[in-house]
Design a protein around this motif. Sequence first.
Motif, PDB file in Angstrom:
ATOM      1  N   VAL A 247       0.833  -1.211   0.000  1.00 24.55           N
ATOM      2  CA  VAL A 247       0.000   0.000   0.000  1.00 24.55           C
ATOM      3  C   VAL A 247       0.862   1.254   0.000  1.00 24.55           C
ATOM      4  CG1 VAL A 247      -1.672   1.294   1.376  1.00 24.55           C
ATOM      5  CG2 VAL A 247      -1.965  -1.156   1.059  1.00 24.55           C
ATOM      6  N   GLU A 248       2.030   1.201   0.607  1.00 23.92           N
ATOM      7  CA  GLU A 248       2.915   2.363   0.707  1.00 23.92           C
ATOM      8  C   GLU A 248       3.657   2.677  -0.583  1.00 23.92           C
ATOM      9  OE1 GLU A 248       5.485   1.314   3.888  1.00 23.92           O
ATOM     10  OE2 GLU A 248       3.979   1.701   5.436  1.00 23.92           O
ATOM     11  N   MET A 249       3.438   1.921  -1.641  1.00 26.73           N
ATOM     12  CA  MET A 249       4.220   2.105  -2.861  1.00 26.73           C
ATOM     13  C   MET A 249       3.730   3.242  -3.752  1.00 26.73           C
ATOM     14  SD  MET A 249       5.114  -1.838  -3.726  1.00 26.73           S
ATOM     15  CE  MET A 249       5.906  -1.496  -5.256  1.00 26.73           C
ATOM     16  N   GLY A 250       2.683   3.941  -3.383  1.00 31.30           N
ATOM     17  CA  GLY A 250       2.260   5.146  -4.084  1.00 31.30           C
ATOM     18  C   GLY A 250       1.623   4.891  -5.438  1.00 31.30           C
ATOM     19  N   GLN A 251       2.253   5.407  -6.488  1.00 31.25           N
ATOM     20  CA  GLN A 251       1.676   5.330  -7.826  1.00 31.25           C
ATOM     21  C   GLN A 251       1.545   3.896  -8.318  1.00 31.25           C
ATOM     22  OE1 GLN A 251       4.226   7.840 -10.137  1.00 31.25           O
ATOM     23  NE2 GLN A 251       3.079   9.689  -9.628  1.00 31.25           N
ATOM     24  N   ILE A 252       2.439   3.041  -7.932  1.00 29.62           N
ATOM     25  CA  ILE A 252       2.336   1.644  -8.342  1.00 29.62           C
ATOM     26  C   ILE A 252       1.098   1.008  -7.720  1.00 29.62           C
ATOM     27  CG2 ILE A 252       3.458  -0.612  -8.180  1.00 29.62           C
ATOM     28  CD1 ILE A 252       6.127   0.857  -8.454  1.00 29.62           C
ATOM     29  N   THR A 253       0.785   1.394  -6.500  1.00 28.48           N
ATOM     30  CA  THR A 253      -0.431   0.896  -5.855  1.00 28.48           C
ATOM     31  C   THR A 253      -1.664   1.387  -6.599  1.00 28.48           C
ATOM     32  OG1 THR A 253       0.684   0.866  -3.718  1.00 28.48           O
ATOM     33  CG2 THR A 253      -1.711   0.824  -3.691  1.00 28.48           C
ATOM     34  N   ALA A 254      -1.635   2.646  -7.031  1.00 31.65           N
ATOM     35  CA  ALA A 254      -2.770   3.176  -7.797  1.00 31.65           C
ATOM     36  C   ALA A 254      -2.956   2.381  -9.091  1.00 31.65           C
ATOM     37  CB  ALA A 254      -2.549   4.654  -8.100  1.00 31.65           C
ATOM     38  N   LEU A 255      -1.875   2.037  -9.751  1.00 34.38           N
ATOM     39  CA  LEU A 255      -1.974   1.215 -10.960  1.00 34.38           C
ATOM     40  C   LEU A 255      -2.483  -0.185 -10.639  1.00 34.38           C
ATOM     41  CD1 LEU A 255       1.215   2.059 -13.039  1.00 34.38           C
ATOM     42  CD2 LEU A 255      -1.161   2.393 -13.691  1.00 34.38           C
ATOM     43  N   ALA A 256      -2.012  -0.751  -9.543  1.00 31.71           N
ATOM     44  CA  ALA A 256      -2.440  -2.095  -9.157  1.00 31.71           C
ATOM     45  C   ALA A 256      -3.924  -2.124  -8.822  1.00 31.71           C
ATOM     46  CB  ALA A 256      -1.619  -2.587  -7.969  1.00 31.71           C
ATOM     47  N   VAL A 257      -4.479  -1.000  -8.403  1.00 32.16           N
ATOM     48  CA  VAL A 257      -5.913  -0.919  -8.121  1.00 32.16           C
ATOM     49  C   VAL A 257      -6.686  -0.627  -9.405  1.00 32.16           C
ATOM     50  CG1 VAL A 257      -7.665   0.448  -6.927  1.00 32.16           C
ATOM     51  CG2 VAL A 257      -5.632  -0.288  -5.700  1.00 32.16           C
ATOM     52  N   ALA A 258      -6.165   0.260 -10.237  1.00 27.95           N
ATOM     53  CA  ALA A 258      -6.904   0.694 -11.427  1.00 27.95           C
ATOM     54  C   ALA A 258      -6.964  -0.379 -12.515  1.00 27.95           C
ATOM     55  CB  ALA A 258      -6.271   1.965 -11.995  1.00 27.95           C
ATOM     56  N   ILE A 259      -5.898  -1.112 -12.694  1.00 31.36           N
ATOM     57  CA  ILE A 259      -5.837  -2.066 -13.805  1.00 31.36           C
ATOM     58  C   ILE A 259      -6.921  -3.138 -13.717  1.00 31.36           C
ATOM     59  CG2 ILE A 259      -4.412  -3.889 -14.834  1.00 31.36           C
ATOM     60  CD1 ILE A 259      -2.016  -1.978 -14.468  1.00 31.36           C
ATOM     61  N   PRO A 260      -7.115  -3.828 -12.593  1.00 33.54           N
ATOM     62  CA  PRO A 260      -8.188  -4.835 -12.562  1.00 33.54           C
ATOM     63  C   PRO A 260      -9.579  -4.231 -12.733  1.00 33.54           C
ATOM     64  CG  PRO A 260      -6.719  -5.134 -10.706  1.00 33.54           C
ATOM     65  CD  PRO A 260      -6.324  -3.871 -11.374  1.00 33.54           C
ATOM     66  N   LEU A 261      -9.789  -3.036 -12.180  1.00 31.17           N
ATOM     67  CA  LEU A 261     -11.105  -2.406 -12.312  1.00 31.17           C
ATOM     68  C   LEU A 261     -11.397  -2.033 -13.758  1.00 31.17           C
ATOM     69  CD1 LEU A 261     -11.098  -0.106  -9.158  1.00 31.17           C
ATOM     70  CD2 LEU A 261     -12.195  -2.324  -9.441  1.00 31.17           C
ATOM     71  N   VAL A 262     -10.428  -1.424 -14.418  1.00 26.74           N
ATOM     72  CA  VAL A 262     -10.627  -0.989 -15.804  1.00 26.74           C
ATOM     73  C   VAL A 262     -10.739  -2.196 -16.742  1.00 26.74           C
ATOM     74  CG1 VAL A 262      -9.538   0.230 -17.731  1.00 26.74           C
ATOM     75  CG2 VAL A 262      -9.570   1.264 -15.470  1.00 26.74           C
ATOM     76  N   LEU A 263      -9.855  -3.160 -16.611  1.00 25.49           N
ATOM     77  CA  LEU A 263      -9.892  -4.308 -17.499  1.00 25.49           C
ATOM     78  C   LEU A 263     -11.121  -5.175 -17.254  1.00 25.49           C
ATOM     79  CD1 LEU A 263      -6.149  -5.400 -17.727  1.00 25.49           C
ATOM     80  CD2 LEU A 263      -7.513  -4.119 -19.372  1.00 25.49           C
ATOM     81  N   GLY A 264     -11.561  -5.286 -16.003  1.00 22.37           N
ATOM     82  CA  GLY A 264     -12.804  -6.013 -15.732  1.00 22.37           C
ATOM     83  C   GLY A 264     -14.004  -5.345 -16.379  1.00 22.37           C
ATOM     84  N   ALA A 265     -14.071  -4.005 -16.284  1.00 23.62           N
ATOM     85  CA  ALA A 265     -15.174  -3.270 -16.898  1.00 23.62           C
ATOM     86  C   ALA A 265     -15.106  -3.351 -18.422  1.00 23.62           C
ATOM     87  CB  ALA A 265     -15.153  -1.817 -16.439  1.00 23.62           C
ATOM     88  N   ILE A 266     -13.915  -3.269 -18.999  1.00 23.16           N
ATOM     89  CA  ILE A 266     -13.792  -3.404 -20.452  1.00 23.16           C
ATOM     90  C   ILE A 266     -14.192  -4.808 -20.886  1.00 23.16           C
ATOM     91  CG2 ILE A 266     -12.108  -3.486 -22.342  1.00 23.16           C
ATOM     92  CD1 ILE A 266     -10.669  -1.150 -20.989  1.00 23.16           C
ATOM     93  N   GLY A 267     -13.807  -5.811 -20.136  1.00 22.82           N
ATOM     94  CA  GLY A 267     -14.242  -7.169 -20.416  1.00 22.82           C
ATOM     95  C   GLY A 267     -15.759  -7.294 -20.330  1.00 22.82           C
ATOM     96  N   GLY A 268     -16.374  -6.546 -19.406  1.00 19.94           N
ATOM     97  CA  GLY A 268     -17.819  -6.543 -19.267  1.00 19.94           C
ATOM     98  C   GLY A 268     -18.540  -5.985 -20.481  1.00 19.94           C
ATOM     99  N   LEU A 269     -17.834  -5.228 -21.294  1.00 15.52           N
ATOM    100  CA  LEU A 269     -18.444  -4.708 -22.532  1.00 15.52           C
ATOM    101  C   LEU A 269     -18.728  -5.819 -23.537  1.00 15.52           C
ATOM    102  CD1 LEU A 269     -16.416  -1.433 -23.042  1.00 15.52           C
ATOM    103  CD2 LEU A 269     -18.833  -1.630 -22.446  1.00 15.52           C
ATOM    104  N   ALA A 270     -18.216  -7.011 -23.286  1.00 13.53           N
ATOM    105  CA  ALA A 270     -18.505  -8.157 -24.159  1.00 13.53           C
ATOM    106  C   ALA A 270     -20.000  -8.449 -24.185  1.00 13.53           C
ATOM    107  CB  ALA A 270     -17.735  -9.383 -23.701  1.00 13.53           C
ATOM    108  N   ARG A 271     -20.717  -8.024 -23.169  1.00 10.10           N
ATOM    109  CA  ARG A 271     -22.163  -8.217 -23.134  1.00 10.10           C
ATOM    110  C   ARG A 271     -22.833  -7.510 -24.315  1.00 10.10           C
ATOM    111  NH1 ARG A 271     -26.595  -8.864 -23.999  1.00 10.10           N
ATOM    112  NH2 ARG A 271     -28.366  -9.001 -22.604  1.00 10.10           N
ATOM    113  N   ALA A 272     -22.231  -6.458 -24.807  1.00  8.64           N
ATOM    114  CA  ALA A 272     -22.790  -5.736 -25.955  1.00  8.64           C
ATOM    115  C   ALA A 272     -22.704  -6.550 -27.239  1.00  8.64           C
ATOM    116  CB  ALA A 272     -22.067  -4.409 -26.151  1.00  8.64           C
ATOM    117  N   LEU A 273     -21.810  -7.535 -27.272  1.00 13.31           N
ATOM    118  CA  LEU A 273     -21.621  -8.324 -28.473  1.00 13.31           C
ATOM    119  C   LEU A 273     -22.669  -9.427 -28.627  1.00 13.31           C
ATOM    120  CD1 LEU A 273     -17.743  -8.687 -28.341  1.00 13.31           C
ATOM    121  CD2 LEU A 273     -19.098  -7.059 -29.671  1.00 13.31           C
ATOM    122  N   VAL A 274     -23.225  -9.878 -27.508  1.00 15.99           N
ATOM    123  CA  VAL A 274     -24.205 -10.974 -27.553  1.00 15.99           C
ATOM    124  C   VAL A 274     -25.491 -10.588 -26.906  1.00 15.99           C
ATOM    125  CG1 VAL A 274     -23.258 -13.262 -27.887  1.00 15.99           C
ATOM    126  CG2 VAL A 274     -22.639 -12.007 -25.863  1.00 15.99           C
TER     127      VAL A 274
END
Length: 109
Positions: free
Chosen positions: A82-109
């Motif tokens: 948690v004390e790693m600063g910007q790297i922690t922000a990336l570690a939090v943002a990446i799963p949230l963003v990629l999960g939501a982008i993956g969720g856009l697959a619902r638009a395909l079917v």
Amino acid sequence: MSRLDDLRADPTQRVAFIAIGALVGLALAWFHWIGLLIGGALVSLPAMNLKRGVLTGLGFGVLVLLVFGGLLALHGSLGRGVEMGQITALAVAIPLVLGAIGGLARALV
């Protein structure tokens, strides 16, 4: 009616598919980040509409963060992580963003 429509109509099958999709996504994400996209897509497929699909993918990202935080806590390095600063922000943002982008697959079917 397609098989996917049948799956969406039955709440028990829908929850089971989401749980299996989350487990598959977590297993794939353990080895490569593309598993975050695949997991978000898998859990969003049985969603009733696009909005719920994206939210389900975002929920998958939250699950990934909880599992990752639990693993860090288990190994005693959560505080240092948690004390790693910007790297922690990336570690939090990446799963949230990629999960939501993956969720856009619902638009395909």
